[in-house]
Design a protein around this motif. Structure first.
Motif, PDB file in Angstrom:
ATOM      1  N   THR A 136     -53.795 -15.110 -30.146  1.00  0.00           N
ATOM      2  CA  THR A 136     -53.254 -16.039 -31.133  1.00  0.00           C
ATOM      3  C   THR A 136     -52.300 -15.300 -32.065  1.00  0.00           C
ATOM      4  N   ILE A 137     -52.710 -14.099 -32.491  1.00  0.00           N
ATOM      5  CA  ILE A 137     -51.859 -13.325 -33.388  1.00  0.00           C
ATOM      6  C   ILE A 137     -51.671 -11.909 -32.847  1.00  0.00           C
ATOM      7  N   SER A 186     -47.321 -19.720 -26.772  1.00  0.00           N
ATOM      8  CA  SER A 186     -46.796 -18.532 -27.440  1.00  0.00           C
ATOM      9  C   SER A 186     -47.620 -18.158 -28.665  1.00  0.00           C
ATOM     10  N   HIS A 196     -48.356 -15.972 -32.295  1.00  0.00           N
ATOM     11  CA  HIS A 196     -47.595 -15.705 -33.509  1.00  0.00           C
ATOM     12  C   HIS A 196     -47.495 -14.189 -33.670  1.00  0.00           C
ATOM     13  N   PHE A 255     -46.428 -10.726 -35.957  1.00  0.00           N
ATOM     14  CA  PHE A 255     -46.090 -10.066 -37.212  1.00  0.00           C
ATOM     15  C   PHE A 255     -45.523  -8.691 -36.895  1.00  0.00           C
ATOM     16  N   GLU A 287     -42.651 -12.685 -37.604  1.00  0.00           N
ATOM     17  CA  GLU A 287     -42.644 -12.664 -39.053  1.00  0.00           C
ATOM     18  C   GLU A 287     -42.640 -11.213 -39.497  1.00  0.00           C
ATOM     19  N   SER A 307     -50.086  -3.207 -45.884  1.00  0.00           N
ATOM     20  CA  SER A 307     -50.449  -3.490 -47.270  1.00  0.00           C
ATOM     21  C   SER A 307     -49.963  -4.884 -47.660  1.00  0.00           C
ATOM     22  N   GLY A 308     -50.849  -5.672 -48.256  1.00  0.00           N
ATOM     23  CA  GLY A 308     -50.516  -7.045 -48.627  1.00  0.00           C
ATOM     24  C   GLY A 308     -51.038  -8.051 -47.607  1.00  0.00           C
ATOM     25  N   LEU A 309     -51.255  -7.566 -46.364  1.00  0.00           N
ATOM     26  CA  LEU A 309     -51.759  -8.457 -45.311  1.00  0.00           C
ATOM     27  C   LEU A 309     -53.239  -8.189 -45.019  1.00  0.00           C
ATOM     28  N   LYS A 345     -56.046  -8.175 -46.618  1.00  0.00           N
ATOM     29  CA  LYS A 345     -57.149  -9.003 -47.074  1.00  0.00           C
ATOM     30  C   LYS A 345     -57.275 -10.264 -46.229  1.00  0.00           C
ATOM     31  N   ARG A 346     -56.152 -11.004 -46.138  1.00  0.00           N
ATOM     32  CA  ARG A 346     -56.204 -12.334 -45.521  1.00  0.00           C
ATOM     33  C   ARG A 346     -56.124 -12.287 -43.999  1.00  0.00           C
ATOM     34  N   LEU A 347     -55.543 -11.230 -43.462  1.00  0.00           N
ATOM     35  CA  LEU A 347     -55.352 -11.160 -42.012  1.00  0.00           C
ATOM     36  C   LEU A 347     -56.499 -10.384 -41.330  1.00  0.00           C
ATOM     37  N   MET A 389     -58.195 -10.939 -37.599  1.00  0.00           N
ATOM     38  CA  MET A 389     -57.446 -12.004 -36.928  1.00  0.00           C
ATOM     39  C   MET A 389     -56.473 -11.520 -35.867  1.00  0.00           C
ATOM     40  N   MET A 409     -51.029 -15.504 -45.577  1.00  0.00           N
ATOM     41  CA  MET A 409     -51.718 -14.262 -45.211  1.00  0.00           C
ATOM     42  C   MET A 409     -51.420 -13.116 -46.166  1.00  0.00           C
ATOM     43  N   LEU A 410     -50.486 -13.316 -47.111  1.00  0.00           N
ATOM     44  CA  LEU A 410     -50.092 -12.234 -48.017  1.00  0.00           C
ATOM     45  C   LEU A 410     -50.816 -12.342 -49.348  1.00  0.00           C
ATOM     46  N   SER A 411     -51.246 -11.215 -49.880  1.00  0.00           N
ATOM     47  CA  SER A 411     -51.725 -11.204 -51.256  1.00  0.00           C
ATOM     48  C   SER A 411     -51.163  -9.990 -51.978  1.00  0.00           C
ATOM     49  N   ASN A 468     -50.786  -6.604 -53.520  1.00  0.00           N
ATOM     50  CA  ASN A 468     -51.465  -5.363 -53.125  1.00  0.00           C
ATOM     51  C   ASN A 468     -51.426  -4.312 -54.237  1.00  0.00           C
ATOM     52  N   PHE A 489     -52.664 -23.544 -30.902  1.00  0.00           N
ATOM     53  CA  PHE A 489     -52.447 -22.554 -31.960  1.00  0.00           C
ATOM     54  C   PHE A 489     -52.859 -23.123 -33.317  1.00  0.00           C
TER      55      PHE A 489
END
Lengths: 252, 123
Positions: A44-45, A70, A72, A74, A98, A106-108, A110-112, A115, B8-10, B12, B40
């Protein structure tokens, strides 16, 4: 028709961005060698850390694009020139990822977390003095500090955090990085490992190693099923013998 | 930058506890058509912070998403999936910024690429 990968003539270049070289080709060859498995993996990712010119992420997107489903993509790089060039390379091939300018992920993180189903990394692996590591420009693409391990050792825990339960990591190493020790450390974190590509050029011996989380019911990177229980250990004996031979060759 | 990436971004920055969601400052939005892929979307639905997505898409000029977190049964509705698809994948922040909700620090977005690099005193 052979599977499509990025075409060198369409890969954009920039004086401050690492151009595709033997290591990039080895990594894409590993993805091609695993093409069928990657498609069956149905990610998926997908994510590339350190996308440089965009050659690898574009190739991965083209390899997986042939199917209706397809994923996604990053792509990250610490070098702002590289992320811009990656965007142009992707667009020249009609695929999308993306892109984020950042240090590793860094910045991804936490949420990613948990996944990413496929992660590819061609890290800065060249042994250099420690102070050369982490510059913003071209040197960030290769300067790896002591034994070339400074950035590799920062990426591996990030990958461990981001990979999903079925996540696969394809990472490129130089013999000088001591991939055997890296595999042992990853085994302690519960990963299986396998050499997908190994290649000796005049200057260096490269290997692309694939890692996957090992559970009781899953062994050998999605090649499970008919594999008997003793297989993981056999796999490890195999990779040890391969990597020890490589180290031995390097020493001579 | 798609709103999936925004989701998905926080922030940092060192010491920031609540760095999500980043506030969006819009200079330029572009729309790019993406192949519709219901599997998806169904995979991503549980991973998405709904309120962050609904708020972000509104700021980007698309107010069709429900404000409240929809029940998973909406995934059977093609109409819902189309809207979800459009908001998540087809709206791009081409130029603008992402702003840390706690410190107000701006992360610029140029040519659709957010720059999350930190200054030395933020690491």
């Amino acid at each position: 028709m052979p599977p499509r990968i990025a075409q060198i003539r369409l890969v954009k270049s920039h004086p401050h961005v690492y151009a595709p070289c033997d290591d990039s080709y080895a990594l894409v060859d590993a993805l091609l060698a695993d093409r069928k498995k990657l498609i069956d993996h149905n990610p998926t990712i997908c994510m590339e850390v350190g996308c440089g010119s965009g050659y690898v992420i574009t190739s991965l997107a083209l390899i997986l694009k042939s199917e209706s489903n397809s994923p996604h993509f990053f792509a990250t790089d610490i070098n702002p020139h590289a992320t811009r060039v990656t965007r142009e390379t992707l667009e020249a091939h009609g695929v999308h990822a993306e892109i984020v300018t950042t240090n590793i992920a860094s910045g991804l993180e936490k949420r990613l977390a948990g996944m990413v189903d496929v992660m590819v990394v061609n890290p800065p692996y060249v042994p250099t003095p420690e102070e050369e590591v982490g510059g913003g420009g071209l040197s960030a693409a290769w300067a790896g500090g002591e034994n070339g391990r400074s950035v590799i050792d920062k990426i591996l825990p990030v990958a461990d955090n981001l990979l999903s339960d079925k996540g696969w990591l394809y990472m490129l190493f130089l013999a000088a990085n001591d991939p055997l020790q890296i595999c042992l450390e990853m085994r302690d974190k519960g990963y299986g490992a396998k050499i997908v590509v190994q290649r000796s050029t005049e200057e260096e011996t490269l290997h692309v190693i694939k890692f996957w989380r090992e559970f009781d019911n899953q062994v050998d990177g999605g090649e499970a099923g008919s594999t008997p229980k003793s297989a993981p250990q056999r796999g490890w004996d195999f990779i040890f013998s391969q990597l020890s031979r490589l180290s031995f060759r390097e020493m001579r | 930058m798609r709103l999936l990436t925004h989701n998905m971004l926080s922030s940092n920055i060192k010491g920031v506890i609540n760095g999500f969601p980043l506030r969006i400052e819009v200079e330029k939005v572009v729309e790019k058509q993406v192949d519709f892929n219901p599997d998806f979307l169904k995979n991503m639905f549980s991973k998405i912070d709904w309120k962050a997505l609904a708020d972000a898409s509104k700021i980007m000029g698309y107010a069709e998403l429900p404000e409240e977190v929809p029940d998973a049964s909406v995934l059977d509705s093609d109409e819902f999936l189309q809207k979800f698809h459009h908001a998540l994948l087809e709206l791009h922040l081409e130029e603008g910024a992402l702003v840390c909700p706690e410190t107000g620090r701006r992360f610029p977005v140029n040519k659709g690429i957010p720059n999350m690099l930190l200054h030395e005193d933020e690491v």
